[in-house]
Design a protein around this motif. Structure first.
Motif, PDB file in Angstrom:
ATOM      1  N   GLN A   1       0.867  -1.180   0.000  1.00  0.00           N
ATOM      2  CA  GLN A   1       0.000   0.000   0.000  1.00  0.00           C
ATOM      3  C   GLN A   1       0.900   1.226   0.000  1.00  0.00           C
ATOM      4  OE1 GLN A   1      -3.357   0.217   2.894  1.00  0.00           O
ATOM      5  NE2 GLN A   1      -2.270   2.004   3.663  1.00  0.00           N
ATOM      6  N   ALA A   2       0.783   2.037  -1.054  1.00  0.00           N
ATOM      7  CA  ALA A   2       1.761   3.111  -1.247  1.00  0.00           C
ATOM      8  C   ALA A   2       1.230   4.488  -0.862  1.00  0.00           C
ATOM      9  CB  ALA A   2       2.228   3.110  -2.698  1.00  0.00           C
ATOM     10  N   GLY A   3      -0.055   4.583  -0.632  1.00  0.00           N
ATOM     11  CA  GLY A   3      -0.607   5.878  -0.242  1.00  0.00           C
ATOM     12  C   GLY A   3      -2.092   5.707   0.038  1.00  0.00           C
ATOM     13  N   THR A   4      -2.625   6.524   0.949  1.00  0.00           N
ATOM     14  CA  THR A   4      -4.054   6.442   1.252  1.00  0.00           C
ATOM     15  C   THR A   4      -4.654   7.838   1.315  1.00  0.00           C
ATOM     16  OG1 THR A   4      -3.451   6.301   3.589  1.00  0.00           O
ATOM     17  CG2 THR A   4      -4.079   4.249   2.513  1.00  0.00           C
ATOM     18  N   SER A   5      -5.908   7.910   0.953  1.00  0.00           N
ATOM     19  CA  SER A   5      -6.649   9.161   0.969  1.00  0.00           C
ATOM     20  C   SER A   5      -8.015   8.872   1.589  1.00  0.00           C
ATOM     21  CB  SER A   5      -6.784   9.675  -0.475  1.00  0.00           C
ATOM     22  OG  SER A   5      -7.398  10.945  -0.499  1.00  0.00           O
ATOM     23  N   HIS A   6      -8.288   9.566   2.697  1.00  0.00           N
ATOM     24  CA  HIS A   6      -9.489   9.217   3.479  1.00  0.00           C
ATOM     25  C   HIS A   6     -10.579  10.272   3.400  1.00  0.00           C
ATOM     26  CE1 HIS A   6      -6.599   6.475   5.218  1.00  0.00           C
ATOM     27  NE2 HIS A   6      -5.889   7.487   5.675  1.00  0.00           N
ATOM     28  N   PHE A   7     -11.785   9.792   3.193  1.00  0.00           N
ATOM     29  CA  PHE A   7     -12.969  10.641   3.351  1.00  0.00           C
ATOM     30  C   PHE A   7     -13.424  10.471   4.796  1.00  0.00           C
ATOM     31  CE2 PHE A   7     -17.692  10.753   3.229  1.00  0.00           C
ATOM     32  CZ  PHE A   7     -17.850  12.104   2.920  1.00  0.00           C
ATOM     33  N   LEU A   8     -13.362  11.546   5.563  1.00  0.00           N
ATOM     34  CA  LEU A   8     -13.627  11.424   6.997  1.00  0.00           C
ATOM     35  C   LEU A   8     -15.074  11.707   7.361  1.00  0.00           C
ATOM     36  CD1 LEU A   8     -10.470  13.347   8.338  1.00  0.00           C
ATOM     37  CD2 LEU A   8     -10.712  10.879   7.993  1.00  0.00           C
ATOM     38  N   GLY A   9     -15.871  12.031   6.345  1.00  0.00           N
ATOM     39  CA  GLY A   9     -17.253  12.413   6.651  1.00  0.00           C
ATOM     40  C   GLY A   9     -17.250  13.598   7.607  1.00  0.00           C
ATOM     41  N   GLN A  10     -18.149  13.571   8.584  1.00  0.00           N
ATOM     42  CA  GLN A  10     -18.181  14.642   9.593  1.00  0.00           C
ATOM     43  C   GLN A  10     -17.663  14.125  10.935  1.00  0.00           C
ATOM     44  OE1 GLN A  10     -22.415  15.453   8.967  1.00  0.00           O
ATOM     45  NE2 GLN A  10     -21.888  17.491   8.177  1.00  0.00           N
ATOM     46  N   ASN A  11     -16.982  12.979  10.899  1.00  0.00           N
ATOM     47  CA  ASN A  11     -16.590  12.338  12.161  1.00  0.00           C
ATOM     48  C   ASN A  11     -15.714  13.221  13.046  1.00  0.00           C
ATOM     49  OD1 ASN A  11     -18.001  10.148  11.337  1.00  0.00           O
ATOM     50  ND2 ASN A  11     -16.215   8.929  10.741  1.00  0.00           N
ATOM     51  N   PHE A  12     -14.650  13.771  12.473  1.00  0.00           N
ATOM     52  CA  PHE A  12     -13.764  14.585  13.309  1.00  0.00           C
ATOM     53  C   PHE A  12     -14.375  15.952  13.608  1.00  0.00           C
ATOM     54  CE2 PHE A  12     -10.974  11.217  12.012  1.00  0.00           C
ATOM     55  CZ  PHE A  12     -10.215  11.003  13.146  1.00  0.00           C
ATOM     56  N   ALA A  13     -15.170  16.467  12.665  1.00  0.00           N
ATOM     57  CA  ALA A  13     -15.859  17.732  12.923  1.00  0.00           C
ATOM     58  C   ALA A  13     -16.796  17.572  14.115  1.00  0.00           C
ATOM     59  CB  ALA A  13     -16.635  18.169  11.690  1.00  0.00           C
ATOM     60  N   LYS A  14     -17.458  16.437  14.181  1.00  0.00           N
ATOM     61  CA  LYS A  14     -18.368  16.204  15.315  1.00  0.00           C
ATOM     62  C   LYS A  14     -17.582  15.991  16.605  1.00  0.00           C
ATOM     63  CE  LYS A  14     -22.418  14.767  12.759  1.00  0.00           C
ATOM     64  NZ  LYS A  14     -23.127  13.659  12.090  1.00  0.00           N
ATOM     65  N   ALA A  15     -16.508  15.222  16.520  1.00  0.00           N
ATOM     66  CA  ALA A  15     -15.711  14.953  17.718  1.00  0.00           C
ATOM     67  C   ALA A  15     -15.126  16.240  18.287  1.00  0.00           C
ATOM     68  CB  ALA A  15     -14.604  13.957  17.394  1.00  0.00           C
ATOM     69  N   PHE A  16     -14.771  17.190  17.403  1.00  0.00           N
ATOM     70  CA  PHE A  16     -14.141  18.431  17.881  1.00  0.00           C
ATOM     71  C   PHE A  16     -15.028  19.660  17.704  1.00  0.00           C
ATOM     72  CE2 PHE A  16     -10.737  15.427  17.554  1.00  0.00           C
ATOM     73  CZ  PHE A  16     -10.004  15.694  18.696  1.00  0.00           C
ATOM     74  N   GLU A  17     -16.300  19.396  17.429  1.00  0.00           N
ATOM     75  CA  GLU A  17     -17.296  20.474  17.306  1.00  0.00           C
ATOM     76  C   GLU A  17     -16.884  21.570  16.344  1.00  0.00           C
ATOM     77  OE1 GLU A  17     -19.312  21.573  21.049  1.00  0.00           O
ATOM     78  OE2 GLU A  17     -17.927  20.141  21.965  1.00  0.00           O
ATOM     79  N   VAL A  18     -16.537  21.156  15.152  1.00  0.00           N
ATOM     80  CA  VAL A  18     -16.181  22.140  14.129  1.00  0.00           C
ATOM     81  C   VAL A  18     -17.397  22.376  13.247  1.00  0.00           C
ATOM     82  CG1 VAL A  18     -14.545  22.776  12.335  1.00  0.00           C
ATOM     83  CG2 VAL A  18     -13.833  21.210  14.153  1.00  0.00           C
ATOM     84  N   GLN A  19     -18.084  23.495  13.526  1.00  0.00           N
ATOM     85  CA  GLN A  19     -19.290  23.828  12.780  1.00  0.00           C
ATOM     86  C   GLN A  19     -19.079  25.112  11.986  1.00  0.00           C
ATOM     87  OE1 GLN A  19     -22.136  23.579  16.197  1.00  0.00           O
ATOM     88  NE2 GLN A  19     -23.244  22.264  14.761  1.00  0.00           N
ATOM     89  N   PHE A  20     -19.851  25.264  10.941  1.00  0.00           N
ATOM     90  CA  PHE A  20     -19.730  26.496  10.140  1.00  0.00           C
ATOM     91  C   PHE A  20     -21.115  26.971   9.724  1.00  0.00           C
ATOM     92  CE2 PHE A  20     -20.515  25.326   5.634  1.00  0.00           C
ATOM     93  CZ  PHE A  20     -20.740  23.969   5.806  1.00  0.00           C
ATOM     94  N   LEU A  21     -21.172  28.245   9.414  1.00  0.00           N
ATOM     95  CA  LEU A  21     -22.403  28.855   8.952  1.00  0.00           C
ATOM     96  C   LEU A  21     -22.460  28.701   7.435  1.00  0.00           C
ATOM     97  CD1 LEU A  21     -24.407  30.189  10.838  1.00  0.00           C
ATOM     98  CD2 LEU A  21     -23.422  32.414  10.239  1.00  0.00           C
ATOM     99  N   THR A  22     -23.462  28.011   6.945  1.00  0.00           N
ATOM    100  CA  THR A  22     -23.579  27.776   5.506  1.00  0.00           C
ATOM    101  C   THR A  22     -24.046  29.051   4.803  1.00  0.00           C
ATOM    102  OG1 THR A  22     -25.892  27.152   5.591  1.00  0.00           O
ATOM    103  CG2 THR A  22     -24.288  25.397   5.971  1.00  0.00           C
ATOM    104  N   LYS A  23     -23.990  29.018   3.464  1.00  0.00           N
ATOM    105  CA  LYS A  23     -24.501  30.143   2.678  1.00  0.00           C
ATOM    106  C   LYS A  23     -25.952  30.444   3.036  1.00  0.00           C
ATOM    107  CE  LYS A  23     -21.674  30.096  -1.449  1.00  0.00           C
ATOM    108  NZ  LYS A  23     -21.527  29.631  -2.827  1.00  0.00           N
ATOM    109  N   GLU A  24     -26.669  29.384   3.421  1.00  0.00           N
ATOM    110  CA  GLU A  24     -28.074  29.541   3.773  1.00  0.00           C
ATOM    111  C   GLU A  24     -28.240  29.945   5.233  1.00  0.00           C
ATOM    112  OE1 GLU A  24     -26.803  26.700   2.315  1.00  0.00           O
ATOM    113  OE2 GLU A  24     -27.271  27.511   0.318  1.00  0.00           O
TER     114      GLU A  24
END
Lengths: 490, 490
Positions: B237-260
């Motif tokens: 395995q020479a490299g990996t690229s991960h889609f983290l979903g919202q898992n770490f955002a939820k764990a660390f409460e990283v929220q943002f105000l959307t355009k809406e």
């Protein structure tokens, strides 16, 4: 403006802290004493790294990488070295966590205790010399000229971003030589590389000197340094180059067969500069409006701000500006075209001043008609209207001029804040006002300590180019043959 | 010859170890599981870094730096993340040593115990997402595209230089996005960057795919990877690229105000490659005589060996060779002229073969008379005599050809070692012989685990370009809609 920072005269320390924050350079992390270097700050550090790395390679050095961890026993092998670092090192004692039996979360697994504790490297002499033992057998293996870019950890109790942090980034050169002379030449050569980098890239004049025995690196026989003056008149040690004698070779039994077929211990040097240089760069040049960056280290060298009322105007301005940008980029000049409509030109001007972009071009419809552009330089805060024709050459010259001007300004500041002082009373008076003091010292640690205790001033260095001059120690009246540099320091 | 290494067929594993040692790439350090990367090995890594870093910047990423240490509580915030890393992490518990009272040396100072233990980062999602919380407020702050070059530590029990070490060097990208789609696009984009780097720079063909849930990164919703085949038929395995979903955002409460104008959690990715790529590079191309390096990553691309009997001959040869070297260097080609008289030409030839220098020129007095030079290519071990006139263009073409040829050879090797298998018996037979097996799988972790248990083969990936194909799981006979790649792996 939302981004305003305190002035230097108002509160120098707060000016520094706020500037780092507002210019997006770095911030304190959740881990005590460890910083986060933000993208804009890191891009300045990357430029420093690239320039230094090129200079190391030109002088025959290669990069390598050695372990982060040092066995506790290694640290102890050189007596003064462990004395210098044992009091402030991060110690790894375990290698596993486990779930607490009471369900309260993860805890250190007591069964995963290391047989020997590991120290997170505060500097790598010990682990590197233990490696050199296997790499060096004969004079043919010498000199060994190696550098490492790495993170190191020193558990400082009082930390300050860039200037003193528990973890910092640096490079550490570690070389091995067949003779004391060669090692001393290397020590001096690398000091000169640092001085050249400070002056030519950072536009920061430095004094080259030797440290007193008190201030030497733990384990060195001689420590050379470059010392710079900050705008509050305090000194900042910007780089050190150590002659290690045979101390580490003896501690780690690194011997080699000489040309004459005799066994001898190897002679060593080590030398380093760190992210501390970021602090020096900020404090050497920046002003109450923000960063002032020498063009050679500026992540953005030229910013172009179009002044437009609608899309059509923007399109016209863009069309005119694009070829200029292409030409600048061909010359290796970093250009940003800020055509966002989220912020007004005035806001952008303040923002790029804060970030220290050396040259700002602004172009509106009037300029378009006249074939001109407004050119502003960050350092002097002057503006002029210049013909678009020939603008590329103009900018090139301007960037060179800014680099020189910033250096000259810092040099003049230092020259006008260097004082020759011949009595302890005058010394005590001057040290309160700031600046570097050239004074006679009797050469003893006792006097040095006493002066430090009473005035908080330390001997920054014994300048390498200090002329011989008979005089009397300002503290004891004993004879002295040259002046040394005293200052309060970061 | 003193430097001979075991052949691959004799003992592949020893071949790898000895090659690393003899070619001066790296060695084990005195610290368990930590390696020393030697100058020659490090110069290859530097070339990798430079190429990758340029690609990251071209795709809009900036570098930054985050702390080495992670508070224990941070690691615990994402449940599967701590599960994945707690069992193998170095734990800092104290910040000072002191002299033992019995004079036996330095010991950990029990009074300098940290209130909360610190983990040496095994990866930086937790400390970075805890920082992002302060950096992200609104959709205007997104996407946030950051990369870090760093050392990380995972306390592996069985280590192997480059492939699995306690400390290793890597880069870790950490990005934040406003939507799942954007984050998924980023995940995929960076996989493509890695694939392009592997193929165009390392000359190593890779299969792009998705990991099964079992093999995903701890905390990711999807892990994409590139898998390469080594010369023993095993996968790396020479490299990996991960889609983290919202898992770490939820764990660390990283929220943002959307355009809406609504609050939402941020979507994340992370992606990394490490010094493991050095192991891949070695095992993909090298042969029984030593390293075979693709020209784009070779620290020395051309070596010139003069063949002379005395100083005068050497002077004549040098005079002829110098202009050629200058021209080559102007083109950015790295050339070494080895005129040392410490070793004979034959010794030098073997040495540069061992070190994988792609092109070797040899020139003797006969060549001087004839206006020729002997050109040898490392990959095919062919030699030809070529006119000096036009040699620069010849070498340029040759380097390109070698880069292509090495890639094609590795590609052909992989193609001839990929097997479509439709029964478990055939599977078990083939897996013993090596290579990648394309087979149907019912999609369950149970089946995956059972096959791994019985054959040591794992599902390397579900290829992104795998065509739909009705079939039956080789293990359970249950329906499957596409083949996956099985192999034994490093």
């Amino acid at each position: 403006m939302a981004k305003a920072i305190p002035s230097r005269s108002e509160n120098y320390s707060e000016w520094y802290n706020e500037l780092i924050k507002k210019a997006d350079l770095a911030e304190n992390s959740a881990v005590r004493g460890c910083m986060v270097i933000k993208p804009y700050g890191f891009s300045i550090w990357e430029k420093m790294q690239r320039a230094l790395d090129d200079m190391f390679k030109e002088t025959g050095h290669s990069n390598a990488y050695f372990p982060l961890f040092i066995p506790k026993s290694f640290l102890s092998k050189e007596a003064s070295h462990v004395e210098g670092f044992a009091k402030e090192c991060a110690v790894v004692t375990h290698y596993r966590l486990k779930n607490a039996e009471d369900g309260s979360g993860v805890i250190v697994d007591p069964e995963a205790k290391l047989e020997e504790e590991l120290i997170v490297r505060p500097t790598s002499e010990t682990v590197i010399w233990s490696t050199y033992r296997n790499w060096i057998q004969s004079y043919r293996d010498l000199p060994l000229l190696i550098n490492q870019w790495a993170n190191v950890v020193r558990w400082e109790m009082r930390t300050r971003i860039f200037l003193r942090t528990a973890e910092f980034l640096w490079q550490e050169g570690h070389t091995a030589h067949a003779t004391a002379d060669e090692a001393m030449d290397e020590t001096r050569q690398m000091l000169d590389v640092y001085a050249r980098f400070a002056e030519e890239w950072m536009a920061m004049p430095v004094i080259r000197g030797a440290k007193t025995p008190n201030e030497r690196f733990a384990g060195a026989e001689d420590t050379l340094c470059i010392e710079a003056m900050m705008q509050d008149g305090k000194a900042l040690q910007a780089g050190t180059s150590h002659f290690l004698g045979q101390n580490f070779a003896k501690a780690f039994e690194v011997q080699f067969l000489t040309k004459e077929n005799k066994l001898d211990y190897v002679w060593g040097t080590s030398w380093g500069v760190s992210t501390r240089l970021m602090g020096a760069l900020i404090m050497a040049h920046s002003d109450d409006d923000g960063l002032v960056l020498p063009p050679k280290l500026a992540p953005i060298q030229v910013v172009i701000v179009p002044i437009f009322k609608n899309e059509e105007q923007l399109a016209q301005l863009s069309a005119k500006v694009k070829p200029v940008m292409q030409e600048l980029r061909k010359l290796g000049i970093t250009v940003k075209f800020d055509d966002s409509d989220a912020n007004k030109p005035g806001w952008k001007f303040a923002e790029y001043e804060l970030r220290g972009v050396p040259v700002r071009l602004a172009m509106g419809m009037r300029d378009l008609e006249n074939g001109t552009v407004e050119v502003a330089r960050r350092d002097l805060k002057t503006k002029e209207t210049v013909a678009l024709d020939g603008i590329v050459g103009h900018i090139q010259n301007l960037l060179d001029d800014i680099q020189q001007t910033i250096y000259q300004k810092a040099l003049q500041f230092r020259e006008s804040n260097m004082f020759r002082v011949d009595s302890y009373d005058a010394f005590k008076e001057q040290i309160e006002k700031g600046g570097f003091i050239l004074a006679h010292w009797d050469g003893t640690s006792e006097t040095e300590e006493a002066i430090k205790e009473e005035t908080k001033a330390t001997i920054r260095c014994i300048p390498l180019d200090a002329p011989e001059e008979e005089g009397q120690c300002i503290y004891t009246g004993k004879p002295s043959s040259r002046r040394v540099v005293f200052a309060r320091a970061y």
